[in-house]
Design an enzyme around this catalytic site. Structure first.
Site, PDB file in Angstrom:
ATOM      1  N   PRO A  10       0.359  -1.147  -0.192  1.00 40.32           N
ATOM      2  CA  PRO A  10       0.042  -0.255  -0.383  1.00 40.32           C
ATOM      3  C   PRO A  10       0.884   1.439  -0.508  1.00 40.32           C
ATOM      4  CG  PRO A  10       0.192  -1.146   2.105  1.00 40.32           C
ATOM      5  CD  PRO A  10       0.149  -1.801   1.457  1.00 40.32           C
ATOM      6  N   ASN A  11       0.138   2.355  -0.783  1.00 31.74           N
ATOM      7  CA  ASN A  11       1.171   3.852  -0.846  1.00 31.74           C
ATOM      8  C   ASN A  11       2.012   4.008  -1.212  1.00 31.74           C
ATOM      9  OD1 ASN A  11      -1.243   4.671   0.421  1.00 31.74           O
ATOM     10  ND2 ASN A  11      -0.310   4.033   3.043  1.00 31.74           N
ATOM     11  N   ARG A  18       4.810  10.968  -2.554  1.00 33.40           N
ATOM     12  CA  ARG A  18       4.384  10.774  -0.872  1.00 33.40           C
ATOM     13  C   ARG A  18       5.778  11.351   0.134  1.00 33.40           C
ATOM     14  NH1 ARG A  18       4.126   5.428   1.916  1.00 33.40           N
ATOM     15  NH2 ARG A  18       2.925   6.567   4.678  1.00 33.40           N
ATOM     16  N   TYR A  23      11.074   9.490   1.601  1.00 35.30           N
ATOM     17  CA  TYR A  23      10.773   8.095   1.214  1.00 35.30           C
ATOM     18  C   TYR A  23      11.505   8.461  -0.247  1.00 35.30           C
ATOM     19  CZ  TYR A  23       7.714   6.438   3.762  1.00 35.30           C
ATOM     20  OH  TYR A  23       6.282   5.821   5.109  1.00 35.30           O
ATOM     21  N   ASN A  74       7.967  -5.620  -0.315  1.00 42.22           N
ATOM     22  CA  ASN A  74       8.146  -3.996   0.967  1.00 42.22           C
ATOM     23  C   ASN A  74       6.259  -4.084   0.761  1.00 42.22           C
ATOM     24  OD1 ASN A  74       7.989  -1.801   1.852  1.00 42.22           O
ATOM     25  ND2 ASN A  74       9.340  -0.146   0.207  1.00 42.22           N
ATOM     26  N   ALA A  77       3.010  -1.200   4.951  1.00 43.06           N
ATOM     27  CA  ALA A  77       2.729  -0.597   6.569  1.00 43.06           C
ATOM     28  C   ALA A  77       1.788  -2.241   7.188  1.00 43.06           C
ATOM     29  CB  ALA A  77       1.642   0.678   6.246  1.00 43.06           C
ATOM     30  N   HIS A  80       3.645  -4.172   9.719  1.00 42.45           N
ATOM     31  CA  HIS A  80       3.201  -4.004  11.126  1.00 42.45           C
ATOM     32  C   HIS A  80       2.533  -4.362  11.499  1.00 42.45           C
ATOM     33  CE1 HIS A  80       6.913  -1.443   9.730  1.00 42.45           C
ATOM     34  NE2 HIS A  80       5.627  -0.693   9.400  1.00 42.45           N
ATOM     35  N   GLU A  98      12.781  -9.038   2.729  1.00 47.31           N
ATOM     36  CA  GLU A  98      11.955  -7.688   3.048  1.00 47.31           C
ATOM     37  C   GLU A  98      12.800  -6.490   2.758  1.00 47.31           C
ATOM     38  OE1 GLU A  98       9.818  -6.104   7.112  1.00 47.31           O
ATOM     39  OE2 GLU A  98      10.865  -8.178   7.325  1.00 47.31           O
ATOM     40  N   HIS A 100      12.376  -2.267   2.781  1.00 48.06           N
ATOM     41  CA  HIS A 100      11.572  -0.644   3.216  1.00 48.06           C
ATOM     42  C   HIS A 100      12.531   0.152   2.815  1.00 48.06           C
ATOM     43  CE1 HIS A 100       8.839  -3.318   5.408  1.00 48.06           C
ATOM     44  NE2 HIS A 100       9.874  -3.483   6.216  1.00 48.06           N
ATOM     45  N   LEU A 101      12.156   1.180   2.100  1.00 45.70           N
ATOM     46  CA  LEU A 101      12.946   2.589   1.889  1.00 45.70           C
ATOM     47  C   LEU A 101      13.153   3.152   2.586  1.00 45.70           C
ATOM     48  CD1 LEU A 101      10.312   3.566  -1.250  1.00 45.70           C
ATOM     49  CD2 LEU A 101      12.857   2.851  -1.430  1.00 45.70           C
ATOM     50  N   SER A 102      12.651   4.059   3.963  1.00 40.67           N
ATOM     51  CA  SER A 102      13.115   4.022   5.140  1.00 40.67           C
ATOM     52  C   SER A 102      13.749   3.320   5.900  1.00 40.67           C
ATOM     53  CB  SER A 102      12.003   5.209   5.361  1.00 40.67           C
ATOM     54  OG  SER A 102      10.833   4.208   6.295  1.00 40.67           O
ATOM     55  N   ARG A 107      12.599   4.917  12.780  1.00 35.90           N
ATOM     56  CA  ARG A 107      11.092   5.949  12.705  1.00 35.90           C
ATOM     57  C   ARG A 107      10.484   5.343  14.156  1.00 35.90           C
ATOM     58  NH1 ARG A 107       8.899   5.289   7.252  1.00 35.90           N
ATOM     59  NH2 ARG A 107       7.036   7.294   8.564  1.00 35.90           N
TER      60      ARG A 107
END
Length: 149
Positions: A10-11, A18, A23, A74, A77, A80, A98, A100-102, A107
């Site tokens: 998502p997103n 965004r 990101y 990826n 959300a 989590h 897995e 993740h960009l960040s 975070r």
């Protein structure tokens, strides 16, 4: 030739617009193009899929069984929150990296927990779009140990 599926949740269709401060400015199309090009150069057939729907991610994971050699995921959300994604990964018995960009560990606290990590080969986070290339290389190295044809 190794067949690899790159799944984005998502997103991620909004990459480049965004929260670029988190990101980056690279679009999803650019990420996918880079993955396909890198895969081709490394003798991997890379296909990409993005959805905002958890069930569609699960369907893609299920469909990969017997068709793909590994998955780069990826889950956004859903990382989590989704026990269903964790179960799907466990069920297909394919190596998953897995991404993740960040750096999710730097975070908000709720982002520190990954339901994907316990069933993944490994986790790459915090390197922006380059993380996908790192994941492809890691997956290839892992699969090469088993001499995938």
């Amino acid at each position: 030739m190794m067949n690899i599926l790159v799944l984005n949740g998502p997103n991620l269709n909004l990459l480049g617009t965004r929260q670029p401060e988190v990101y980056g400015s690279t679009t999803l199309a650019m990420v996918e193009e880079a993955c396909i090009a890198h895969g081709k150069a490394a003798d991997m057939d890379v296909s990409c899929f993005q959805t905002n729907h958890e069930g569609a991610l699960i369907d893609q994971i299920h469909a990969a069984k017997g068709q793909k050699h590994g998955i780069i995921l990826n889950a956004g959300a859903y990382t989590h929150t989704s026990i269903a994604l964790m179960d799907a990964i466990s069920s297909v018995e394919l190596p998953v990296v897995e991404v993740h960009l960040s750096n999710i560990h730097a975070r908000e606290a709720f982002r520190h927990k990954s339901y994907i990590a316990p069933v993944a080969l490994g986790q790459i986070c915090g390197f922006g779009a380059q993380g996908y290339i790192l994941a492809l290389d890691a997956l290839k190295a892992h699969l090469s140990k088993g001499e995938v044809k």
